[in-house]
Design a protein around this motif. Structure first.
Motif, PDB file in Angstrom:
ATOM      1  N   SER A 132      11.553  -7.626  -2.488  1.00 55.29           N
ATOM      2  CA  SER A 132      10.726  -6.781  -3.352  1.00 55.29           C
ATOM      3  C   SER A 132      10.479  -5.433  -2.688  1.00 55.29           C
ATOM      4  N   PRO A 133      10.422  -4.359  -3.464  1.00 55.47           N
ATOM      5  CA  PRO A 133      10.072  -3.059  -2.873  1.00 55.47           C
ATOM      6  C   PRO A 133       8.604  -2.975  -2.478  1.00 55.47           C
ATOM      7  N   ASP A 134       7.775  -3.915  -2.938  1.00 55.54           N
ATOM      8  CA  ASP A 134       6.354  -3.928  -2.614  1.00 55.54           C
ATOM      9  C   ASP A 134       6.060  -5.051  -1.622  1.00 55.54           C
ATOM     10  N   GLY A 135       5.057  -4.830  -0.779  1.00 53.48           N
ATOM     11  CA  GLY A 135       4.740  -5.826   0.231  1.00 53.48           C
ATOM     12  C   GLY A 135       3.676  -6.805  -0.217  1.00 53.48           C
ATOM     13  N   GLY A 136       3.686  -8.000   0.403  1.00 56.43           N
ATOM     14  CA  GLY A 136       2.578  -8.921   0.275  1.00 56.43           C
ATOM     15  C   GLY A 136       2.643  -9.882  -0.887  1.00 56.43           C
ATOM     16  N   THR A 137       1.531 -10.581  -1.040  1.00 60.41           N
ATOM     17  CA  THR A 137       1.342 -11.484  -2.172  1.00 60.41           C
ATOM     18  C   THR A 137       0.396 -10.819  -3.167  1.00 60.41           C
TER      19      THR A 137
ATOM     20  N   ARG B  56       3.469  -1.399   2.947  1.00 60.12           N
ATOM     21  CA  ARG B  56       3.806  -1.191   1.529  1.00 60.12           C
ATOM     22  C   ARG B  56       2.798  -1.865   0.595  1.00 60.12           C
ATOM     23  N   LEU B  57       1.542  -1.899   1.042  1.00 62.10           N
ATOM     24  CA  LEU B  57       0.477  -2.383   0.161  1.00 62.10           C
ATOM     25  C   LEU B  57       0.190  -1.325  -0.893  1.00 62.10           C
ATOM     26  N   ARG B  58       0.254  -1.726  -2.171  1.00 60.16           N
ATOM     27  CA  ARG B  58      -0.096  -0.824  -3.266  1.00 60.16           C
ATOM     28  C   ARG B  58      -1.360  -1.336  -3.948  1.00 60.16           C
ATOM     29  N   GLY B  59      -2.137  -0.424  -4.466  1.00 53.71           N
ATOM     30  CA  GLY B  59      -3.427  -0.769  -5.053  1.00 53.71           C
ATOM     31  C   GLY B  59      -3.296  -1.837  -6.123  1.00 53.71           C
ATOM     32  N   ARG B  60      -4.153  -2.851  -6.050  1.00 59.36           N
ATOM     33  CA  ARG B  60      -4.072  -3.990  -6.957  1.00 59.36           C
ATOM     34  C   ARG B  60      -4.978  -3.848  -8.176  1.00 59.36           C
ATOM     35  N   GLY B  61      -5.598  -2.679  -8.362  1.00 59.13           N
ATOM     36  CA  GLY B  61      -6.482  -2.515  -9.498  1.00 59.13           C
ATOM     37  C   GLY B  61      -5.773  -2.179 -10.790  1.00 59.13           C
ATOM     38  N   GLY B  62      -4.517  -1.718 -10.690  1.00 60.50           N
ATOM     39  CA  GLY B  62      -3.771  -1.388 -11.889  1.00 60.50           C
ATOM     40  C   GLY B  62      -2.873  -0.184 -11.726  1.00 60.50           C
TER      41      GLY B  62
END
Length: 429
Positions: A236-241, A50-56
């Protein structure tokens, strides 16, 4: 203590070299990917994390990779591009990763390149990031010398190399098709889609553009598994830090690695030390200059993509810009729209002509020559160029996000400026 995989190796002694990076746990993700997994299995692992793009934009990373045609690297030319052209006001998180641990980005690009079967990676770097450029070049050279880049990596038959492109610097290069156009040596302007870059990108070849922070997460997912990554952000529905941060009148502006879903109050009060004496938080842009204002009552919402969107804004880059009770919101909006007007690439008329018009209206209101009808004209601009699809790229809609919310939240200040023919704060000073 919460785990902080992205920043664990970043310290005052400078970035780890290739050997130190390996001794501290680096290269485990790349080793697992190239020796034990097929490219499709790598994409599945990243999708499951569930990694989502961190650019925006926050698009699912594994899903985005799955759009690239499946032919192996030697059968078809493909490119992987790391977008390191960090230029939005208030945003500085990628610089921390680029300068603090460039080897982590090299490993992330190696794994991503293997997943989509690209043979070449490019780091599109903001030209002003001189220290990051030097450290990236050193990290890439060491990775080549030790066999982590080049031909037949780990005996897998996979070839991959990386080079750094120091960009001339335009905000529009945050838009992936404009970035690819700039890489080809042309003026940075967005392209019509389709074709999407995943199919027809750099020099017409399938290309994947990912943000630096996104790629830096990939080695940890492959080394520890998708379930471990999801568990970093419980509930959280999103994974990671993620690297969250604040700028404004707090005691310690900066960026910190925290689990997805933390409230902004924790970032402001625990990490940044709270507001400076004599200042009270009034509103904030949760994810950078191109996101909508939320008022201080929203300080406890969870910082994940869905929750912030439900509250009326976007998580964006995750670096909040704070507005305190002693700053003029009209002046702040004027500064923001000045930036967006300057950075319009000029490709489409609504953006090229509309944004400078917005800036002139705000300047008139702040300087005392504005008219009551100017508020309606500003609202017309929000209505006409704010919705997605009215322009080639999201630049103009992004510019309208703080203005639209500002017209609602700060209407009394706008009326005060018109009634008193100028900024009341400036006149009282």
């Amino acid at each position: 203590m919460a785990q902080r995989p992205l920043t664990a190796m970043i310290g005052p002694g400078g970035p780890p070299d290739c050997a130190a990076y390996g001794l501290a746990g680096g290269w485990r993700g790349a080793r697992r990917a190239l020796r034990d997994l097929t490219p499709d299995a790598v994409i599945t692992e990243v999708t499951d994390s569930r990694l989502r793009g961190r650019g925006g934009a926050g698009f699912g990373t594994g899903q985005k990779w799955s759009f690239v045609p499946r032919q192996p690297a030697r059968a078809r030319r493909k490119y992987l591009v790391a977008n390191a052209d960090e230029m939005e006001p208030g945003t500085f998180k990628d610089r921390l990763l680029l300068e603090g641990n460039p080897m982590q980005l090299v490993e992330g690009m190696l794994i991503a390149g293997y997943a989509i079967q690209a043979s070449e990676g490019v780091i599109f770097l903001r030209g002003e990031y001189h220290l990051a450029f030097d450290r990236l070049e050193r990290a890439i050279a060491q990775a080549r010398q030790t066999g982590w880049l080049g031909r037949d990596i780990l005996g897998s038959g996979f070839d991959f190399d990386i080079h750094v492109h120091a960009s001339a610097g335009r905000y529009i290069c945050g838009e992936e098709t404009a970035l690819l156009t700039a890489l080809e040596g042309y003026r940075a302007q967005p392209r019509s889609k389709p074709p999407f870059p995943q199919v027809g990108g750099l020099w017409g070849a399938p290309s994947m553009v990912n943000n630096v922070e996104t790629l830096c997460n990939v080695p940890h997912i492959l080394a520890n598994g998708a379930a471990w990554f999801r568990d970093l952000a419980p509930g959280s529905p999103d994974g990671g830090t993620k690297l969250f941060g604040v700028s404004g009148r707090v005691r310690r502006p900066g960026a910190w690695e925290l689990p997805m879903g933390v409230p902004l109050r924790q970032v402001v009060e625990d990490c940044a030390g709270g507001m400076r004496d004599g200042y009270r938080l009034r509103a904030f842009l949760p994810g950078g200059a191109s996101t909508a204002f939320l008022d201080a009552a929203s300080l406890d919402i969870a910082l994940d993509y869905a929750t912030v969107e439900k509250a009326g804004s976007r998580l964006g880059t995750g670096l909040a810009i704070l507005l305190d009770d002693r700053a003029c919101p009209v002046g702040m909006l004027r500064n923001l729209e000045h930036f967006f007007a300057q950075e319009s690439c000029g490709w489409c008329t609504p953006c090229r002509d509309g944004l400078p018009w917005v800036e002139r209206l705000l300047a008139a209101i702040e300087e005392g020559t504005g008219q009551p009808r100017d508020l309606d004209l500003l609202a017309d601009h929000v209505r006409l160029i704010g919705p997605p699809g009215r322009t080639f790229c999201p630049h103009a809609p992004g510019a309208m996000a703080p203005l639209a919310s500002g017209l609602d939240l700060f209407r009394d200040e706008f009326l005060d400026h018109l009634r008193q023919h100028g900024c009341p704060r400036r006149m009282a000073a």
